[in-house]
Design a protein around this motif. Structure first.
Motif, short mmCIF file in Angstrom:
data_model
loop_
_atom_site.label_atom_id
_atom_site.label_comp_id
_atom_site.label_asym_id
_atom_site.label_seq_id
_atom_site.Cartn_x
_atom_site.Cartn_y
_atom_site.Cartn_z
N LEU A 147 -58.77 7.08 33.24
CA LEU A 147 -58.96 7.27 31.54
C LEU A 147 -60.22 8.14 31.70
O LEU A 147 -60.49 8.89 31.00
N ARG A 148 -61.22 7.93 32.79
CA ARG A 148 -62.47 8.82 32.71
C ARG A 148 -62.20 10.40 32.67
O ARG A 148 -63.13 11.11 32.39
N LYS A 149 -60.96 10.57 33.32
CA LYS A 149 -60.68 11.98 33.25
C LYS A 149 -60.10 12.66 32.21
O LYS A 149 -59.67 13.65 32.06
N LYS A 154 -53.71 13.34 24.48
CA LYS A 154 -52.29 13.32 25.06
C LYS A 154 -52.21 12.41 26.51
O LYS A 154 -51.28 11.69 26.46
N PRO A 155 -53.15 12.76 27.44
CA PRO A 155 -53.02 12.19 28.79
C PRO A 155 -53.39 10.43 28.51
O PRO A 155 -53.10 9.77 29.07
N THR A 156 -54.22 10.39 27.50
CA THR A 156 -54.62 8.88 27.37
C THR A 156 -53.38 8.10 26.71
O THR A 156 -53.05 6.96 27.20
N SER A 185 -64.84 8.48 23.77
CA SER A 185 -64.65 9.71 24.72
C SER A 185 -64.00 10.91 24.18
O SER A 185 -63.88 11.98 24.83
N ILE A 186 -63.01 10.35 23.24
CA ILE A 186 -62.14 11.43 22.47
C ILE A 186 -62.48 11.42 21.11
O ILE A 186 -62.55 10.45 20.38
N SER A 187 -63.04 12.61 20.60
CA SER A 187 -63.42 12.80 19.30
C SER A 187 -62.40 12.46 18.25
O SER A 187 -62.58 11.84 17.28
N ASP A 188 -61.10 12.61 18.52
CA ASP A 188 -60.19 12.58 17.43
C ASP A 188 -59.12 11.56 17.41
O ASP A 188 -58.10 11.45 16.96
#
Length: 778
Positions: A147-149, A154-156, A185-188
DNA sequence: GTAGGGTTAG
């Protein structure tokens, strides 16, 4: 703040239902026992008022530095055996760091790659057999590090799919990590975090708390109010002290007082307001929102405050600007711990009371890495980068544990001093010690390399980040390209950022507009300005208007710039007018310059740089009487022109040159070399001095003499004398480079076949083969 | 299984 026994308490009247957050359809009418995914994704980002962003001030006031950090790579590494062991503990992905540092980092990368392929393998296995429990061992940890990457949704989602297939989706810890990742960690991806929550079967208060916490840490902390309200209305569940602590933290982060008051009233109804954790958070919340009186009242109502509560009270006083009051509370504390002392240090440092901070620091019997970081960051923030280096040196000497804060602090000092070589040493150390797995460290490196004139290195850090790129990483890189006049690339990167799903904020647009103005991209700048408002709903702050004035001004559209200021919905400050005055000075518009100076005389009457700018305009037009008149005014009002200084780093030592300083060994050597260079430029390149940069009405020869002594010329001459052939000259100057120096640098780069990078007050100039990257537009 | 106070980049 006196402790008194509680007699009564006042109940805030507003209710939680009236929090100023737009109604959220998913939480508005809770459909009990029925959970479904909304077809309309939530966009809480648009619901929350944007917080005004402030452009970071450049702190380059320090006029003299005799030597730089002066620490070798070996020293850094050898004195930190212990530190690297600790770094191994902190960064769990980096094993065996103390024996084979570089290999360790490599193996950490390999591990992440392996986890990636393991994920694919497991995914395939499971779609076929649905039974492979052996491979599942350690997947919980594997998912979390994968997840940290992920910096986009999409990858999440792929990892989420994997989590569902492996049955980990009912694991509260994995669920919580996924929620936190989506929210922070993901803005949207806030809407996705909410949908995740709705998929969780029968969430209990713990689950609600996880969601509230995740949202409170997102870019839109107030969105956490929705699940809080939902929890309040739940037929069987009740908010507990955790729920209140997280929701209040969100209110504190948003700096909006009203939701905080409403949460306070609810806490009273649930008799949790004097709970020691809730009470302490209430103090912070009121202090963050600027309500000092309420913060003090809450503190007085807590019957048995512990040391954390007292520390919060001291911090509250500092946050509200009551430096003396903070010291008063500190003195009355029945028990103090190390954090109490660090609170005082941080308070003084942030208030700019660096002398007091140093005094307290020296008095402290016990200090930890936070105490040292606080001093480094404090001094670096106020531009005393040599002092910051001093603390860092001492920290290393004493073998204190390094942490990412002290490292980013000293990187910030490098950025200001243009200490490129030392920045590189730090980079190499941090890579070996595993610090690159911390986002902020990468961001600080991007900024440092950019400010030290090496945008290629900045870009390399940005491209190779082993953790997700945050909004700060993207913005730093855009700003780096902008500083170097690479406007088109900055714009390209901005589009990549949009595509990657990271949502730009106000500061991103400041960098973008700056990029446009420094590359003469007027139309593009205007388009971004409207895109910011119309597409992203970001209300322009004074800094954005400043960028627009600069954009028009640099492009010689002075009248347009003036009209733009007159039509601004907020009243222009001194910086706005000064930007226009600077443009008048570049393009020699006397009439407008006089008008603008008159405005400045009202807004900020005692600023010497404005007088200098206006006298520049007169000097360009040859109006020496007016120049003399301004200089007389400045003398009468005892205003002094900021002395110009330049620095150059040679063999990890920074040498500074100040115009008109007393001669010493270094300056004499520089002067001698400079005379030789000038002679060669005259004979080989036909150089003739441009004297219009000189402000005084003095004889031509004297003027020529005066420009020849500009500090950047001396620094360049010293660099030519000292640095081996083929090395890049990196010069940092506190003022804007003058026309004559600009010409000389171009000629030196051609005649001596050397690359020169000058960072002036506004931007970078990269001289090579007789040309400058600014295309003579600065 | 989750918290409160101190240092963090644009």
């Amino acid at each position: 703040m006196r402790k008194s026994k509680r007699t009564h308490r006042k109940l805030p009247t507003a209710s939680i239902d009236s929090v100023p957050v737009q109604a959220n359809p998913e939480f508005e009418k809770p459909k009990r026992n029925i959970r479904k995914i909304s077809s309309q994704p939530l966009d809480p980002v648009q619901e929350i008022p944007q917080i005004e962003s402030e452009m970071r001030q450049q702190h380059l006031e320090k006029a003299t530095v005799t030597s730089g950090p002066n620490i070798s790579e070996q020293e850094v590494i050898s004195s930190n055996e212990k530190i690297r062991k600790e770094a191994t503990l902190t960064i769990s992905n980096v094993p065996d760091i103390e024996t084979t540092p570089r290999l360790a980092t490599e193996s950490a990368k390999a591990m992440l790659r392996a986890q990636g392929s393991m994920f694919t393998a497991v995914f395939q296995n499971f779609t076929q057999s649905r039974d492979n429990s052996f491979l599942m061992l350690g997947m919980e940890q594997g998912c979390v590090s994968l997840l940290r990457k992920c910096s986009s949704l999409k990858p999440t989602k792929q990892i989420h799919a994997h989590i569902c297939i492996t049955g980990l989706h009912t694991n509260p810890l994995v669920f919580g990590k996924l929620l936190l990742h989506c929210a922070i960690s993901i803005s949207d991806a806030l809407h996705y975090a909410l949908r995740l929550f709705h998929h969780f079967p029968n969430p209990d208060t713990f689950m609600y708390n996880t969601l509230i916490r995740a949202l409170s840490l997102s870019q839109t902390p107030l969105s956490s109010i929705h699940p809080f309200i939902h929890l309040l209305r739940h037929p069987t569940l009740f908010p507990d002290s955790f729920s209140f602590a997280f929701a209040l933290k969100a209110a504190a982060n948003s700096r909006h007082l009203r939701p905080g008051i409403q949460l306070h009233s609810q806490a009273i109804l649930h008799t949790l307001d004097t709970h020691i954790f809730v009470g302490t958070t209430l103090i912070s919340m009121y202090a963050e929102s600027g309500d000092y009186d309420s913060a003090r009242r809450v503190f007085d109502e807590i019957s048995e405050p512990n040391v954390v509560t007292w520390n919060a009270a001291v911090t509250a006083a500092f946050r509200c600007g009551d430096v003396a009051g903070a010291w008063g509370v500190f003195r009355r504390m029945p028990v103090r711990n190390l954090t109490s002392w660090n609170v005082i240090l941080a308070g003084y440092a942030k208030a700019g009371e660096l002398g007091l901070a140093r005094r307290v620091f020296n008095e402290m019997v016990l200090k930890d890495d936070v105490s040292w970081s606080t001093m480094i960051v404090g001094f670096a923030h106020y531009g005393s980068f040599d002092e910051a280096f001093g603390f860092f040196r001492e920290l290393l000497r004493r073998g204190i544990r390094l942490n990412e804060v002290s490292l980013t602090g000293v990187l910030s000092a490098c950025a200001q001093a243009g200490a490129f070589e030392f920045g590189r040493i730090l980079h190499s150390f941090m890579e070996k010690a595993g610090f690159l797995y911390i986002g902020s460290v990468n961001n600080a490196l991007i900024d440092t390399y950019s400010r030290c004139g090496n945008v290629a290195m900045a870009s390399s850090v940005f491209q190779n980040m082993p953790v997700a790129r945050s909004i700060v990483s993207w913005t730093s890189m855009i700003a780096g390209l902008a500083m170097h006049g690479r406007g088109e690339e900055a714009i390209q990167l901005f589009h990549e950022m949009e595509e990657s799903g990271v949502r730009p904020d106000g500061i991103t647009f400041i960098s973008l507009l700056y990029a446009c103005s420094h590359s003469g991209l007027v139309e593009e700048g205007c388009a971004f300005f409207s895109k910011m408002k119309n597409l992203y709903g970001i209300e322009p702050a004074i800094e954005h208007y400043g960028c627009m004035v600069d954009l028009y001004g640099r492009a010689a559209r002075l009248q347009k710039a003036y009209e733009f200021i007159c039509e601004m919905p907020i009243s222009p400050n001194a910086i706005i007018w000064r930007t226009l005055l600077g443009a008048c000075s570049i393009h020699g518009n006397i009439e407008l310059a006089e008008l603008v100076k008159a405005r400045l005389a009202v807004v900020d009457p005692n600023n010497s740089s404005d007088h200098v700018l206006l006298s520049n305009v007169y000097a360009i037009a040859g109006k020496w009487k007016d120049v003399a008149s301004i200089r007389r005014t400045m003398t009468e009002q005892s205003m002094r022109k900021t002395p110009g200084w330049s620095m150059i780093e040679i063999d990890k030592v920074n040498y500074s040159f100040v115009a008109g300083e007393k001669p010493n060994e270094v300056t004499e050597e520089a002067h001698e070399k400079l005379m030789e260079i000038m002679l060669r430029l005259r004979t080989e390149a036909g150089y003739a001095p441009q004297v219009r940069s000189v402000l005084h009405d003095i004889e031509e020869e004297e003027k020529e003499n005066s420009v020849s002594k500009h500090s950047e010329k001396l620094a360049a001459a010293f660099g030519i004398a000292k640095l081996p052939k083929g090395r890049v000259l990196r010069i940092v100057k506190n003022l804007r480079v003058c026309g004559d120096c600009h010409t000389v640098m171009k000629l030196i780069s051609e005649v001596y076949q050397v690359e020169i990078i000058v960072r002036d007050r506004n931007r970078f100039h990269f001289f090579k083969d007789g040309f400058c990257s600014c295309r003579d537009y600065w």
